[in-house]
Design an enzyme around this catalytic site. Sequence first.
Site, mmCIF file in Angstrom:
data_model
loop_
_atom_site.group_PDB
_atom_site.id
_atom_site.type_symbol
_atom_site.label_atom_id
_atom_site.label_comp_id
_atom_site.label_asym_id
_atom_site.label_seq_id
_atom_site.Cartn_x
_atom_site.Cartn_y
_atom_site.Cartn_z
ATOM 1 C CG ASP A 12 -1.867 -1.201 1.223
ATOM 2 O OD1 ASP A 12 -2.200 -1.694 0.136
ATOM 3 O OD2 ASP A 12 -2.228 -1.659 2.320
ATOM 4 C CE LYS A 15 2.470 -2.533 -4.295
ATOM 5 N NZ LYS A 15 2.105 -2.118 -2.921
ATOM 6 N N GLY A 39 -4.516 -4.417 -3.706
ATOM 7 C CA GLY A 39 -5.501 -3.395 -4.038
ATOM 8 C C GLY A 39 -4.723 -2.164 -4.447
ATOM 9 C CG HIS A 40 -2.016 -2.220 -6.964
ATOM 10 N ND1 HIS A 40 -1.153 -2.837 -7.820
ATOM 11 C CD2 HIS A 40 -1.707 -2.697 -5.737
ATOM 12 C CE1 HIS A 40 -0.361 -3.658 -7.151
ATOM 13 N NE2 HIS A 40 -0.693 -3.594 -5.878
ATOM 14 C CD GLN A 198 0.803 -9.039 -2.455
ATOM 15 O OE1 GLN A 198 1.415 -9.669 -3.295
ATOM 16 N NE2 GLN A 198 -0.456 -8.696 -2.639
ATOM 17 N NE ARG A 281 -7.690 -6.693 6.782
ATOM 18 C CZ ARG A 281 -6.769 -7.652 6.711
ATOM 19 N NH1 ARG A 281 -6.524 -8.404 7.769
ATOM 20 N NH2 ARG A 281 -6.092 -7.855 5.617
HETATM 21 P P1 GDP Z 1 -0.723 0.260 -3.517
HETATM 22 O O1 GDP Z 1 -1.297 -1.009 -3.010
HETATM 23 O O2 GDP Z 1 0.745 0.365 -3.261
HETATM 24 O O3 GDP Z 1 -1.058 0.527 -4.963
HETATM 25 O O4 GDP Z 1 -1.406 1.423 -2.682
HETATM 26 P P2 GDP Z 1 -2.980 1.543 -2.296
HETATM 27 O O5 GDP Z 1 -3.726 1.978 -3.499
HETATM 28 O O6 GDP Z 1 -3.436 0.339 -1.586
HETATM 29 O O7 GDP Z 1 -2.920 2.687 -1.198
HETATM 30 C C1 GDP Z 1 -2.364 3.920 -1.444
HETATM 31 C C2 GDP Z 1 -3.425 5.003 -1.181
HETATM 32 O O8 GDP Z 1 -2.791 6.266 -1.079
HETATM 33 C C3 GDP Z 1 -4.440 5.161 -2.297
HETATM 34 O O9 GDP Z 1 -5.660 5.569 -1.733
HETATM 35 C C4 GDP Z 1 -3.865 6.267 -3.155
HETATM 36 O O10 GDP Z 1 -4.864 6.983 -3.880
HETATM 37 C C5 GDP Z 1 -3.235 7.143 -2.118
HETATM 38 N N1 GDP Z 1 -2.013 7.866 -2.518
HETATM 39 C C6 GDP Z 1 -1.031 7.481 -3.369
HETATM 40 N N2 GDP Z 1 -0.035 8.398 -3.375
HETATM 41 C C7 GDP Z 1 -0.397 9.373 -2.512
HETATM 42 C C8 GDP Z 1 0.228 10.581 -2.051
HETATM 43 O O11 GDP Z 1 1.334 10.952 -2.435
HETATM 44 N N3 GDP Z 1 -0.455 11.309 -1.135
HETATM 45 C C9 GDP Z 1 -1.675 10.943 -0.662
HETATM 46 N N4 GDP Z 1 -2.268 11.722 0.243
HETATM 47 N N5 GDP Z 1 -2.290 9.802 -1.048
HETATM 48 C C10 GDP Z 1 -1.649 9.044 -1.958
HETATM 49 P P1 IMO Z 2 -0.838 -4.270 -2.181
HETATM 50 O O1 IMO Z 2 -0.379 -4.819 -3.519
HETATM 51 C C1 IMO Z 2 -1.053 -4.625 2.155
HETATM 52 C C2 IMO Z 2 -1.227 -8.682 3.819
HETATM 53 C C3 IMO Z 2 -2.508 -9.102 4.500
HETATM 54 C C4 IMO Z 2 -1.973 -10.061 5.554
HETATM 55 C C5 IMO Z 2 -0.815 -10.739 4.828
HETATM 56 C C6 IMO Z 2 -1.152 -12.115 4.259
HETATM 57 O O2 IMO Z 2 -2.140 -3.557 -2.248
HETATM 58 O O3 IMO Z 2 0.239 -3.461 -1.564
HETATM 59 P P2 IMO Z 2 -2.654 -12.845 2.170
HETATM 60 O O4 IMO Z 2 -4.104 -12.636 1.890
HETATM 61 O O5 IMO Z 2 -1.770 -12.236 1.114
HETATM 62 O O6 IMO Z 2 -2.274 -14.250 2.467
HETATM 63 O O7 IMO Z 2 -2.375 -12.029 3.543
HETATM 64 O O8 IMO Z 2 -0.439 -9.866 3.775
HETATM 65 N N1 IMO Z 2 -1.352 -8.188 2.434
HETATM 66 C C7 IMO Z 2 -1.268 -6.892 2.082
HETATM 67 N N2 IMO Z 2 -1.137 -5.783 2.833
HETATM 68 N N3 IMO Z 2 -1.074 -4.516 0.804
HETATM 69 C C8 IMO Z 2 -1.188 -5.620 0.040
HETATM 70 O O9 IMO Z 2 -1.121 -5.581 -1.312
HETATM 71 C C9 IMO Z 2 -1.321 -6.887 0.681
HETATM 72 N N4 IMO Z 2 -1.460 -8.154 0.227
HETATM 73 C C10 IMO Z 2 -1.468 -8.941 1.310
HETATM 74 O O10 IMO Z 2 -3.171 -8.002 5.063
HETATM 75 O O11 IMO Z 2 -1.424 -9.325 6.629
HETATM 76 MG MG MG Z 3 -2.838 -1.695 -1.804
#
Ligand code: GDP
Ligand code: IMO
Ligand code: MG
Length: 409
Positions: A12, A15, A39-40, A198, A281
């Site tokens: 998270d 990416k 979840g991207h 991840q 969560r």
């Molecule tokens: P990923 O799994 O690495 O792709 O990241 P996620 O999408 O799960 O979580 C990143 C969250 O931060 C998303 O809601 C994005 O829209 C948000 N986000 C990404 N870059 C920035 C930033 O520079 N500032 C802020 N405030 N939010 C950001």
């Molecule tokens: P992105 O690509 C954050 C975490 C889960 C749990 C552990 C194992 O969005 O960054 P699993 O279902 O993979 O067996 O769960 O890994 N987890 C993540 N946490 N971002 C993710 O992906 C994750 N993918 C798995 O919360 O702790």
């Molecule tokens: Mg994510």
Amino acid sequence: MNLVVIGAQWGDEGKGKIVDFLAEGADIVLRYSGGANAGHTVVIEDQTYKLHLIPSGVLTPEKRTVLGIGMVVDLENLFEELGMLEERGVAWQGRVLLSDRAHLVLPRYRQMDKERDAERRFPLGTTGRGIGISYALKAYREGIRVADLYDPAVWRGLSAQDREYLEPYRKRIEGMVVDVSRLMHESRKSNVLFEGAQGTLLDLDHGTYPFVSSGISCAAGAAIGGGIGPQQIDQVVGVFKAYSTRVGNGPFPSEFRKERDGNLGDVIREIGREYGVTTGRPRRCGYLDLVSLRYACRSNGIDTLCLTHLDVYDAMGEIQACVAYRVGGEETDEFPATVSALEGAQPVLRRFPGWQKPITECRRESELPAAARDYVRFIEEYTQTPVEITSVGYRRDQTIVRQDPWTRS
Ligand code: GDP
Ligand code: IMO
Ligand code: MG
């Protein structure tokens, strides 16, 4: 050129946003590991897209995307996601390819995943998407791969129940299936962006085992899951947040603590909107952990760092970051291998002045307040790795580039 984008923390990191930003320079965007546990998030103008399986490059018109060899693919989830794209006017047909060697997640794996995790003495808090079950069956050599749907001998050997479930997908995915290493060979003169899922600390080998996911999320996974040789990776971009987050259970040495940090954890969670994309969560929040960030730089061979969420600190009078751990009375700046050492680790915090002004409209490094630049400089010195992209908001345009990784050598 082959460019790899990975998470340098516990996932998270942003990416999705960064892959979307860099996709303009790519011909192909390939996800190399994980499944619908990811979840991207990509925000384009007033539209927010949440992608779990399909590479974020799909939102850039005409780019081809690939679900790579190292992925575990839930076909129900895949078609839900394709349906969502179609509803929102994203033309994906012909642009989403699927490795013939990727493994499939069957619906019953989801339930098994939840049940097995609940039975553990220390549950991991998985996403319940059947990821661990699918990778375990793969390692046990009982997994079902995409190519198996078209191999009469394997197909006949599947249970009637599995064949019934999979039958409709055989036709639906037929036109998407590719041999990824062949595609990569044919595309060797193209720009390929490898999208990690991840993060390093959730990697099966490099992460905080056993509190990890089951895929190869480190940079080397791009070679395995992308069908290329390791020497063909040209650049590795490590994405990290200005602070740390973690979803699910497991050690987190720099996690904010009520007794030490008051309500800082809640404040950052609200400003940074730190709620899981896949499970909803609340994410656990903490100080930037430079010990683990440097470990991530080393174990992935990160060439260049991308700092996200710097804007979340805009209102802070003061910022702190973890520069060492105190473990059993001793101070160390090396990342320990065991959960017990990490759980017992007390963060050694260093203070930095805040900048207390919005940076979300900054588009060059020179426009950032001096205190923000000092924070970034310290991170570069500590990790011995340059921070060449800084993200100051979730929108595509809220990105400051010192050095474009596509032209980096
Ligand atoms: P990923 O799994 O690495 O792709 O990241 P996620 O999408 O799960 O979580 C990143 C969250 O931060 C998303 O809601 C994005 O829209 C948000 N986000 C990404 N870059 C920035 C930033 O520079 N500032 C802020 N405030 N939010 C950001
Ligand atoms: P992105 O690509 C954050 C975490 C889960 C749990 C552990 C194992 O969005 O960054 P699993 O279902 O993979 O067996 O769960 O890994 N987890 C993540 N946490 N971002 C993710 O992906 C994750 N993918 C798995 O919360 O702790
Ligand atoms: Mg994510």
